[in-house]
Motif scaffolding. Structure first.
Motif, PDB file in Angstrom:
ATOM      1  N   UNK A  99       1.545  -2.109  -7.498  1.00 16.13           N
ATOM      2  CA  UNK A  99       1.782  -0.703  -7.164  1.00 16.13           C
ATOM      3  C   UNK A  99       1.966   0.137  -8.424  1.00 16.13           C
ATOM      4  N   UNK A 100       2.706  -0.406  -9.386  1.00 17.77           N
ATOM      5  CA  UNK A 100       2.945   0.316 -10.634  1.00 17.77           C
ATOM      6  C   UNK A 100       1.623   0.651 -11.323  1.00 17.77           C
ATOM      7  N   UNK A 101       0.734  -0.317 -11.383  1.00 11.91           N
ATOM      8  CA  UNK A 101      -0.550  -0.122 -12.058  1.00 11.91           C
ATOM      9  C   UNK A 101      -1.412   0.925 -11.364  1.00 11.91           C
ATOM     10  N   UNK A 102      -1.113   1.199 -10.092  1.00 13.04           N
ATOM     11  CA  UNK A 102      -1.889   2.175  -9.324  1.00 13.04           C
ATOM     12  C   UNK A 102      -1.175   3.502  -9.159  1.00 13.04           C
ATOM     13  N   UNK A 118      15.388  -1.102   1.003  1.00 15.47           N
ATOM     14  CA  UNK A 118      15.566  -1.363  -0.424  1.00 15.47           C
ATOM     15  C   UNK A 118      14.440  -0.678  -1.180  1.00 15.47           C
ATOM     16  N   UNK A 119      14.772  -0.196  -2.371  1.00 15.84           N
ATOM     17  CA  UNK A 119      13.817   0.637  -3.117  1.00 15.84           C
ATOM     18  C   UNK A 119      13.917   0.342  -4.611  1.00 15.84           C
ATOM     19  N   UNK A 120      12.791   0.444  -5.259  1.00 11.87           N
ATOM     20  CA  UNK A 120      12.723   0.299  -6.717  1.00 11.87           C
ATOM     21  C   UNK A 120      11.965   1.494  -7.270  1.00 11.87           C
ATOM     22  N   UNK A 121      12.623   2.275  -8.120  1.00 11.67           N
ATOM     23  CA  UNK A 121      11.955   3.381  -8.791  1.00 11.67           C
ATOM     24  C   UNK A 121      11.219   2.832 -10.005  1.00 11.67           C
ATOM     25  N   UNK A 122       9.964   3.224 -10.140  1.00 15.49           N
ATOM     26  CA  UNK A 122       9.101   2.657 -11.165  1.00 15.49           C
ATOM     27  C   UNK A 122       8.958   3.620 -12.362  1.00 15.49           C
ATOM     28  N   UNK A 133       0.858  -1.180   0.000  1.00 12.99           N
ATOM     29  CA  UNK A 133       0.000   0.000   0.000  1.00 12.99           C
ATOM     30  C   UNK A 133       0.897   1.234   0.000  1.00 12.99           C
ATOM     31  N   UNK A 134       0.287   2.398  -0.011  1.00 12.11           N
ATOM     32  CA  UNK A 134       1.040   3.640   0.089  1.00 12.11           C
ATOM     33  C   UNK A 134       1.815   3.657   1.409  1.00 12.11           C
TER      34      UNK A 134
END
Length: 227
Positions: free
Chosen positions: A172-175, A223-227, A115-116
């Protein structure tokens, strides 16, 4: 039950052999006709409760959302009522839900909270996500988070968290998320009780393309992923 999804030496490899397969399974929703991952509102409440046993059953995945203080004083039944309302289980027409449910051969096997980031009271109140990142806004709703993963007893050691993290990224990407984070545990190759591994392993996130952005404690990384 004790165990870890995958030893950390392999976990850090961004090109782990499971990565392409996990990404494909997330896109297609199936794994060799066996694995299906759906938004929680498309799963039944009974299926979700079959996954959340032991400590996870007592938590009802509300500690991350409510924060320690509010969560601690709530009876399990009240935690479950809040969780059920937030997941909208059994209502495929619901516009929102707060996680994903995995099915293997038709059996409910895994849960992933996604979620956010700002809705998670425990994430907001913990120093772990923010140490070394003093200018990161806690109110940025374009950044999402995966704070909790649960695999049902009897289905562990099959790398299902890898599939769940990959599916959560696509969800998350789709939202409209512009980035997504996780806060996994470093095991150092040691066996870890499953309650500790609810934050996920470094390998599951690395396989989905996440990169370490901070190392706030000896055993935890962001850890992070930029979309």
């Amino acid at each position: 039950m004790r165990g870890s999804e995958r030893p950390d030496p392999d976990a850090r490899a961004p090109d782990a052999p499971d990565a392409p397969a996990a990404a494909a399974r997330a896109r297609n929703g199936v794994s060799e006709g066996e694995l299906r991952i759906v938004p929680a509102n498309q799963a039944s409440w009974d299926d979700l409760q079959a996954i959340l046993t032991g400590t996870a059953g007592r938590c009802q995945c509300e500690r991350q959302r409510l924060g320690d203080r509010d969560w601690w004083h709530l009876p399990v039944a009240e935690r479950a009522a809040i969780f059920r309302a937030e997941t909208h289980c059994g209502d495929p027409r619901a516009k929102e839900t707060i996680g994903l449910v995995a099915y293997l051969d038709g059996e409910p096997t895994g849960w992933c909270a996604v979620d956010r980031r700002g809705v998670y009271g425990r994430v907001r109140g913990s120093p772990v996500p923010w140490k070394e990142r003093p200018f990161e806004s806690k109110d940025d709703d374009t950044v999402w988070a995966i704070p909790c993963l649960v695999v049902r007893k009897g289905y562990r050691h099959r790398h299902l968290t890898y599939d769940l993290v990959a599916a959560a990224v696509e969800y998350a990407r789709e939202r409209g998320a512009r980035a997504i984070e996780g806060y996994p545990l470093l095991t150092g190759g040691k066996e870890i009780i499953w309650d500790e591994m609810s934050v996920g392993s470094v390998g599951a996130f690395a396989s989905a393309g996440f990169r370490e952005v901070s190392h706030p404690t000896k055993r935890r990384v962001v850890m992070r992923l930029d979309l």
